[in-house]
Design a protein around this motif. Sequence first.
Motif, short mmCIF file in Angstrom:
data_model
loop_
_atom_site.label_atom_id
_atom_site.label_comp_id
_atom_site.label_asym_id
_atom_site.label_seq_id
_atom_site.Cartn_x
_atom_site.Cartn_y
_atom_site.Cartn_z
N LYS A 102 20.84 16.68 45.80
CA LYS A 102 19.93 16.93 46.92
C LYS A 102 20.72 17.47 48.10
CE LYS A 102 16.72 13.09 45.99
NZ LYS A 102 16.15 11.87 46.55
N PRO A 103 20.13 18.28 48.98
CA PRO A 103 18.77 18.83 48.83
C PRO A 103 18.74 19.93 47.78
CG PRO A 103 19.83 19.74 50.78
CD PRO A 103 20.78 18.72 50.22
N PHE A 104 17.64 20.03 47.06
CA PHE A 104 17.56 21.03 46.00
C PHE A 104 16.38 21.96 46.23
CE2 PHE A 104 15.73 16.97 44.43
CZ PHE A 104 14.38 17.33 44.46
N ASN A 105 16.45 23.10 45.58
CA ASN A 105 15.35 24.06 45.60
C ASN A 105 14.46 23.74 44.41
OD1 ASN A 105 13.84 26.51 44.92
ND2 ASN A 105 15.11 27.54 46.44
N ILE A 106 13.15 23.63 44.64
CA ILE A 106 12.23 23.26 43.56
C ILE A 106 12.28 24.27 42.41
CG2 ILE A 106 10.26 24.44 44.60
CD1 ILE A 106 10.25 21.16 42.52
N LEU A 107 12.59 25.52 42.73
CA LEU A 107 12.71 26.53 41.67
C LEU A 107 13.89 26.23 40.76
CD1 LEU A 107 11.92 29.81 43.66
CD2 LEU A 107 10.39 28.49 42.19
N GLU A 108 14.99 25.71 41.36
CA GLU A 108 16.16 25.33 40.57
C GLU A 108 15.81 24.16 39.66
OE1 GLU A 108 20.50 23.14 41.00
OE2 GLU A 108 19.35 23.64 42.79
N VAL A 109 15.07 23.18 40.21
CA VAL A 109 14.66 22.02 39.42
C VAL A 109 13.81 22.45 38.24
CG1 VAL A 109 13.34 19.87 39.44
CG2 VAL A 109 14.76 20.47 41.41
N LYS A 110 12.85 23.33 38.49
CA LYS A 110 11.97 23.79 37.42
C LYS A 110 12.74 24.58 36.37
CE LYS A 110 7.92 25.46 38.79
NZ LYS A 110 6.91 26.13 39.63
N ALA A 111 13.68 25.40 36.81
CA ALA A 111 14.48 26.19 35.87
C ALA A 111 15.32 25.27 34.99
CB ALA A 111 15.38 27.17 36.62
N ARG A 112 15.91 24.23 35.59
CA ARG A 112 16.74 23.28 34.85
C ARG A 112 15.90 22.50 33.84
NH1 ARG A 112 21.40 20.77 36.96
NH2 ARG A 112 21.41 22.35 38.60
N ILE A 113 14.70 22.07 34.27
CA ILE A 113 13.80 21.33 33.39
C ILE A 113 13.42 22.18 32.18
CG2 ILE A 113 11.43 20.47 33.19
CD1 ILE A 113 11.68 19.41 36.03
N LYS A 114 13.05 23.43 32.46
CA LYS A 114 12.61 24.30 31.36
C LYS A 114 13.74 24.61 30.40
CE LYS A 114 8.78 26.36 33.93
NZ LYS A 114 8.24 27.56 34.63
#
Length: 227
Positions: A102-114
């Motif tokens: 943190k702090p993170f970019n939600i796009l990075e989180v979504k990319a990592r999850i996918k």
Amino acid sequence: MAKRVLVVDDEKLIVKGIRFSLEQDGMEVDCAFDGAEALEYARKKEYDIVLLDVMLPEMDGFQVCQQIREFSNMPIVMLTAKSDDMDKILGLEYGADDYIAKPFNILEVKARIKAIMRRSSKSEAKKEKNRYLICKDLKLDTEGRRLYIQEKEVNLTAKEFDLLELLVLNPNKVYKRDELLELVWGKEYPGDARTVDVHVRRLREKIEPNPSEPIYVHTKWGVGYYF
């Protein structure tokens, strides 16, 4: 079937933002705000991924991760507000598959999850000609993604299994730590070679009769690891 995600954080605005963004992508999202609640959710339902904050009321993220690992191999990504490498290493020690600072970019989180979900799907879909790989007391079920030592099942995390499978499928081939990091975690993974060392140590503790004198996963000093 929609992918199921468990988001665990005591900061409700963060949870709300992650949930909204993931639901926009068609994912099914459950939310927990303390460690005990997270553990209750994880016992009741199998998730495709768990986003788990380190600093939580009731019990911290490391404790939750460790307890989940006692009954499930569902992928766990730790969310840490500290930049200290020890937090990341501790997360891996307790069985986490990845971490995001943190702090993170939600796009990075979504990319990592996918990316994690994609790797998991490929692993599950992959069919081996020889389902079982056997060496001494070790039997690896490549289709069911299970490991047995002396016919007793040994609980491995997804990354521990991926690492062991790669080594077993390529006996006597010495892999450098950076090679293993790229092959098992992917080119975009932000961690370093210490991640490999942590997983090898945990793997040895689970599969070796004497971890200090391994008979399966060996070290080639100054080079890397081999089976």
